[in-house]
Write a protein that holds these residues in place. Structure first.
Motif, mmCIF file in Angstrom:
data_model
loop_
_atom_site.group_PDB
_atom_site.id
_atom_site.type_symbol
_atom_site.label_atom_id
_atom_site.label_comp_id
_atom_site.label_asym_id
_atom_site.label_seq_id
_atom_site.Cartn_x
_atom_site.Cartn_y
_atom_site.Cartn_z
ATOM 1 N N GLY A 65 11.616 -6.137 -2.975
ATOM 2 C CA GLY A 65 12.858 -6.036 -2.213
ATOM 3 C C GLY A 65 13.688 -4.828 -2.577
ATOM 4 O O GLY A 65 14.888 -4.769 -2.258
ATOM 5 N N VAL A 85 23.940 -2.407 4.956
ATOM 6 C CA VAL A 85 25.031 -3.342 4.631
ATOM 7 C C VAL A 85 26.197 -3.122 5.585
ATOM 8 O O VAL A 85 26.296 -2.102 6.250
ATOM 9 N N LYS A 137 19.166 -11.159 9.405
ATOM 10 C CA LYS A 137 19.636 -11.544 8.072
ATOM 11 C C LYS A 137 19.645 -10.375 7.097
ATOM 12 O O LYS A 137 20.630 -10.141 6.394
ATOM 13 N N GLU A 138 18.546 -9.656 7.043
ATOM 14 C CA GLU A 138 18.438 -8.561 6.077
ATOM 15 C C GLU A 138 17.555 -7.458 6.633
ATOM 16 O O GLU A 138 16.552 -7.733 7.290
ATOM 17 N N TYR A 192 14.050 -11.418 8.492
ATOM 18 C CA TYR A 192 14.102 -10.337 7.503
ATOM 19 C C TYR A 192 13.254 -9.184 8.055
ATOM 20 O O TYR A 192 12.061 -9.361 8.312
ATOM 21 N N LEU A 228 15.712 -3.775 5.376
ATOM 22 C CA LEU A 228 15.370 -2.948 4.227
ATOM 23 C C LEU A 228 14.427 -1.844 4.666
ATOM 24 O O LEU A 228 13.480 -2.087 5.420
ATOM 25 N N ASP A 245 22.245 1.216 -1.031
ATOM 26 C CA ASP A 245 23.075 0.486 -0.071
ATOM 27 C C ASP A 245 23.658 1.487 0.913
ATOM 28 O O ASP A 245 24.337 2.435 0.504
ATOM 29 N N ARG A 285 18.975 -0.808 1.568
ATOM 30 C CA ARG A 285 19.434 -2.007 2.265
ATOM 31 C C ARG A 285 20.603 -1.628 3.170
ATOM 32 O O ARG A 285 21.542 -0.957 2.737
ATOM 33 N N LYS A 292 21.254 -5.387 12.690
ATOM 34 C CA LYS A 292 22.108 -6.040 11.696
ATOM 35 C C LYS A 292 23.335 -6.647 12.366
ATOM 36 O O LYS A 292 23.753 -7.767 12.056
ATOM 37 N N THR A 345 9.483 -12.962 8.702
ATOM 38 C CA THR A 345 9.478 -11.601 8.171
ATOM 39 C C THR A 345 8.825 -10.673 9.186
ATOM 40 O O THR A 345 7.694 -10.905 9.602
#
Length: 255
Positions: free
Chosen positions: A249, A255, A236-237, A178, A239, A201, A253, A231, A5
C-alpha cells in the motif's frame, strides 16, 4: 459493502513479459473481488510503426485516426487483453476479457473538435455495470481493454485511466472500491529520475501547483485528473504505485 480492488496497469509493466508476470503474481494474492483494466500504448505504437502508421500524442493522449483505431482495436482488444487473460488463467483465476462494447458496458461519444482533433477518441457517457457485477459476484475476474462504443456501431479509443476511474466510480455504488493505478514507478515523483522522490500524499491543490510548474506532465496528468474525479465520486482509496507495492500500500495516495 464487499471490497472490490480495481488495478489499472499500463506503461512498461504491461508491455514486458517479466514485469507483467510480476504484476499478475501480485494480483493473484489480492483477496476478494477484483477487476483489471489495462493499457498497451507502447505496443500499439510499435505495431503502428511496423504498419507505417504515424503516432501522434498530445499531453499523453493518442490522436486516433481511422488507421490508428484499427491498430488499437487489434492491440488492446486482442493481443494485450488475451495475454493478460491467459496469464490469469494460468494462475487459477477465471478471467474474461472485455471491451466497453461487450455487455454494453461503456458507452461514449466521439470527442468534439475544439483546439485539437483527437479523431476516434471517446469520452464516456454511461457505464452499465449490471452484467459486470454478475461476473464479479461469481468470482470471475473481468479484464477490461480501453475501448468503448457509441451505440451506433462505432468503436472508440478511450484513455485506460478514464476507463478505470469511471468503472471505479460507478461500482462504488455497490462495493467498497480500492483503485490502484499501477505502472513502473513507485508513485508520482518530484524528480522522474529519483525513485526516492515519491509524493506520498497528493491533494488537488498540490496537483495543480505541480502541473503548472511542469513537475507533473504528459500521461501522468490524465491519470491524476481521473483519479481525483473518482475520489470525489466515492471511491474509497486511490493509490498510484508499482507492482511490488500493491501489497504494502505504499505509493502516492490521493487525499
Amino acid at each position: 459493502m464487499d471490497r472490490l480492488t480495481i488495478i489499472k496497469v499500463g506503461g512498461k509493466v504491461v508491455e514486458e513479459p517479466e514485469s507483467l508476470n510480476a504484476l499478475l503474481d501480485q494480483f493473484d494474492h489480492i483477496s476478494g473481488n477484483k477487476l483489471l483494466v489495462h493499457g498497451g500504448g507502447r505496443t500499439a505504437t510499435e505495431v503502428a510503426k511496423k504498419l507505417g502508421i504515424e503516432t501522434k500524442m498530445v499531453e499523453g493522449r493518442r490522436i486516433t485516426d481511422a488507421d490508428m483505431l484499427e491498430v488499437v482495436t487489434m492491440v488492446y482488444g486482442g493481443l494485450v487483453n488475451k495475454r493478460i487473460v491467459a496469464g490469469l488463467q494460468s494462475r487459477g483465476m477465471n478471467a474474461i476479457g472485455l471491451t466497453g462494447a461487450d455487455l454494453d458496458l461503456i458507452k461514449a461519444h466521439k470527442r468534439p473538435v475544439k483546439d485539437i482533433d483527437y479523431g476516434f477518441v471517446g469520452d464516456v457517457d454511461d457505464v452499465n455495470p449490471a452484467e459486470l457485477r454478475l461476473l464479479i459476484n461469481e468470482n470471475v475476474v473481468p479484464v477490461i481493454a480501453p475501448l468503448t462504443h457509441d451505440g451506433k456501431g462505432h468503436l472508440l479509443n478511450t484513455n485506460a485511466d478514464t476507463i478505470a476511474s469511471e468503472l471505479a466510480s460507478e461500482l462504488s455504488n455497490y462495493y467498497s472500491v480500492y483503485l490502484f493505478y499501477c505502472f513502473e514507478k513507485r508513485g508520482v515523483l518530484v524528480d522522474p529520475d529519483d525513485e526516492s522522490s515519491v509524493i506520498y500524499d497528493l491533494d488537488l491543490a498540490l496537483f495543480n501547483q505541480y502541473k503548472n510548474e511542469g513537475v507533473i506532465s504528459d500521461g501522468m496528468i490524465p491519470k491524476l485528473e481521473n483519479g481525483f474525479r473518482a475520489k470525489m465520486k466515492g471511491v474509497k482509496e486511490i493509490l498510484i504505485t508499482n507492482p511490488e507495492n500493491i501489497a504494502t500500500g505504499r505509493g502516492t495516495r490521493l487525499v
